[in-house]
Design a protein around this motif. Structure first.
Motif, PDB file in Angstrom:
ATOM      1  N   VAL A  29     -23.740 -14.256 -47.828  1.00  0.00           N
ATOM      2  CA  VAL A  29     -22.846 -15.294 -48.336  1.00  0.00           C
ATOM      3  C   VAL A  29     -21.666 -15.407 -47.380  1.00  0.00           C
ATOM      4  CG1 VAL A  29     -21.356 -15.957 -50.251  1.00  0.00           C
ATOM      5  CG2 VAL A  29     -23.519 -14.768 -50.691  1.00  0.00           C
ATOM      6  N   PRO A  30     -21.397 -16.604 -46.834  1.00  0.00           N
ATOM      7  CA  PRO A  30     -20.295 -16.740 -45.883  1.00  0.00           C
ATOM      8  C   PRO A  30     -18.942 -16.532 -46.566  1.00  0.00           C
ATOM      9  CG  PRO A  30     -21.283 -18.885 -46.327  1.00  0.00           C
ATOM     10  CD  PRO A  30     -22.094 -17.857 -47.053  1.00  0.00           C
ATOM     11  N   VAL A  31     -18.062 -15.882 -45.871  1.00  0.00           N
ATOM     12  CA  VAL A  31     -16.721 -15.644 -46.377  1.00  0.00           C
ATOM     13  C   VAL A  31     -15.742 -16.210 -45.355  1.00  0.00           C
ATOM     14  CG1 VAL A  31     -15.058 -13.879 -47.058  1.00  0.00           C
ATOM     15  CG2 VAL A  31     -17.479 -13.564 -47.569  1.00  0.00           C
ATOM     16  N   ALA A  32     -14.854 -17.102 -45.797  1.00  0.00           N
ATOM     17  CA  ALA A  32     -13.947 -17.790 -44.872  1.00  0.00           C
ATOM     18  C   ALA A  32     -12.917 -16.832 -44.266  1.00  0.00           C
ATOM     19  CB  ALA A  32     -13.258 -18.937 -45.591  1.00  0.00           C
ATOM     20  N   ASP A  33     -12.265 -16.046 -45.095  1.00  0.00           N
ATOM     21  CA  ASP A  33     -11.195 -15.176 -44.615  1.00  0.00           C
ATOM     22  C   ASP A  33     -11.663 -13.729 -44.654  1.00  0.00           C
ATOM     23  OD1 ASP A  33      -9.344 -17.275 -44.293  1.00  0.00           O
ATOM     24  OD2 ASP A  33      -8.985 -17.263 -46.465  1.00  0.00           O
ATOM     25  N   ARG A  34     -11.904 -13.196 -43.462  1.00  0.00           N
ATOM     26  CA  ARG A  34     -12.334 -11.800 -43.400  1.00  0.00           C
ATOM     27  C   ARG A  34     -11.429 -11.051 -42.438  1.00  0.00           C
ATOM     28  NH1 ARG A  34     -18.560 -11.563 -42.052  1.00  0.00           N
ATOM     29  NH2 ARG A  34     -17.723 -12.564 -40.213  1.00  0.00           N
ATOM     30  N   SER A  35     -11.097  -9.852 -42.807  1.00  0.00           N
ATOM     31  CA  SER A  35     -10.328  -9.003 -41.910  1.00  0.00           C
ATOM     32  C   SER A  35     -11.286  -8.325 -40.944  1.00  0.00           C
ATOM     33  CB  SER A  35      -9.557  -7.952 -42.715  1.00  0.00           C
ATOM     34  OG  SER A  35     -10.475  -7.017 -43.263  1.00  0.00           O
ATOM     35  N   ALA A  36     -10.752  -7.671 -39.936  1.00  0.00           N
ATOM     36  CA  ALA A  36     -11.578  -6.931 -38.979  1.00  0.00           C
ATOM     37  C   ALA A  36     -12.339  -5.817 -39.694  1.00  0.00           C
ATOM     38  CB  ALA A  36     -10.711  -6.362 -37.862  1.00  0.00           C
ATOM     39  N   ALA A  37     -11.702  -5.208 -40.682  1.00  0.00           N
ATOM     40  CA  ALA A  37     -12.374  -4.143 -41.441  1.00  0.00           C
ATOM     41  C   ALA A  37     -13.558  -4.702 -42.218  1.00  0.00           C
ATOM     42  CB  ALA A  37     -11.396  -3.459 -42.393  1.00  0.00           C
ATOM     43  N   ASP A  38     -13.365  -5.893 -42.814  1.00  0.00           N
ATOM     44  CA  ASP A  38     -14.468  -6.529 -43.532  1.00  0.00           C
ATOM     45  C   ASP A  38     -15.613  -6.852 -42.585  1.00  0.00           C
ATOM     46  OD1 ASP A  38     -13.163  -6.407 -45.952  1.00  0.00           O
ATOM     47  OD2 ASP A  38     -12.396  -8.466 -45.839  1.00  0.00           O
ATOM     48  N   ALA A  39     -15.294  -7.343 -41.402  1.00  0.00           N
ATOM     49  CA  ALA A  39     -16.323  -7.672 -40.419  1.00  0.00           C
ATOM     50  C   ALA A  39     -17.080  -6.416 -40.012  1.00  0.00           C
ATOM     51  CB  ALA A  39     -15.700  -8.344 -39.200  1.00  0.00           C
ATOM     52  N   GLY A  40     -16.369  -5.316 -39.829  1.00  0.00           N
ATOM     53  CA  GLY A  40     -17.023  -4.048 -39.490  1.00  0.00           C
ATOM     54  C   GLY A  40     -17.899  -3.553 -40.614  1.00  0.00           C
ATOM     55  N   SER A  41     -17.423  -3.710 -41.834  1.00  0.00           N
ATOM     56  CA  SER A  41     -18.209  -3.320 -43.005  1.00  0.00           C
ATOM     57  C   SER A  41     -19.463  -4.168 -43.111  1.00  0.00           C
ATOM     58  CB  SER A  41     -17.364  -3.457 -44.269  1.00  0.00           C
ATOM     59  OG  SER A  41     -18.140  -3.190 -45.409  1.00  0.00           O
ATOM     60  N   ASP A  42     -19.335  -5.471 -42.826  1.00  0.00           N
ATOM     61  CA  ASP A  42     -20.494  -6.363 -42.864  1.00  0.00           C
ATOM     62  C   ASP A  42     -21.531  -5.940 -41.835  1.00  0.00           C
ATOM     63  OD1 ASP A  42     -19.347  -7.801 -44.876  1.00  0.00           O
ATOM     64  OD2 ASP A  42     -18.758  -9.511 -43.612  1.00  0.00           O
ATOM     65  N   LEU A  43     -21.071  -5.528 -40.644  1.00  0.00           N
ATOM     66  CA  LEU A  43     -21.986  -5.085 -39.601  1.00  0.00           C
ATOM     67  C   LEU A  43     -22.717  -3.825 -40.053  1.00  0.00           C
ATOM     68  CD1 LEU A  43     -23.142  -5.386 -36.792  1.00  0.00           C
ATOM     69  CD2 LEU A  43     -21.199  -4.104 -35.904  1.00  0.00           C
ATOM     70  N   THR A  44     -21.987  -2.889 -40.646  1.00  0.00           N
ATOM     71  CA  THR A  44     -22.616  -1.671 -41.146  1.00  0.00           C
ATOM     72  C   THR A  44     -23.621  -2.009 -42.233  1.00  0.00           C
ATOM     73  OG1 THR A  44     -20.647  -0.380 -40.628  1.00  0.00           O
ATOM     74  CG2 THR A  44     -22.160   0.559 -42.221  1.00  0.00           C
ATOM     75  N   ASP A  45     -23.259  -2.895 -43.144  1.00  0.00           N
ATOM     76  CA  ASP A  45     -24.183  -3.315 -44.196  1.00  0.00           C
ATOM     77  C   ASP A  45     -25.410  -3.993 -43.603  1.00  0.00           C
ATOM     78  OD1 ASP A  45     -22.444  -2.309 -46.075  1.00  0.00           O
ATOM     79  OD2 ASP A  45     -21.634  -4.269 -46.663  1.00  0.00           O
TER      80      ASP A  45
END
Length: 110
Positions: A29-45
């Protein structure tokens, strides 16, 4: 394990894996506002989901092969040596293609 029971269990396992694979292949699901931590978490997921997808796909192939052996009348026979796969092994792993000894040899080769 009789062929009917084996087929039912294998088909049930296949259906469950197909559902899991579908979920794992789903678009995030696309998320408009993501922090760098969220992006890293998404990559791990994403990495975790890809690893789970690989395992599920491999398991699915083993189940399809077991169903094919059922159709051919060779289910329950070791694909390497031809001896019967122990009943307990088939109860625990209906998709098992090898007897315990041949499976151990296969795993040592990896």
């Amino acid at each position: 394990m009789d062929d009917t029971t084996a087929r039912e269990r294998l088909e049930s396992m296949l259906a469950e894996l197909d559902r899991s694979i579908g979920v794992l292949r789903g678009d995030p699901v696309p998320v408009a506002d993501r922090s760098a931590a969220d992006a890293g978490s998404d990559l791990t997921d994403s990495d975790r989901a890809q690893a789970m997808l690989t395992v599920a796909t491999t398991h699915r192939s083993a189940i399809v092969a077991a169903l094919k052996r059922l159709e051919e009348g060779t289910y329950g026979d070791c694909v390497d040596c031809g001896r019967p796969v122990p009943e307990g092994r088939l109860e625990a792993r209906p998709e098992a293609a090898r007897c315990v000894q041949c499976q151990a040899k296969q795993e040592r080769r990896r």
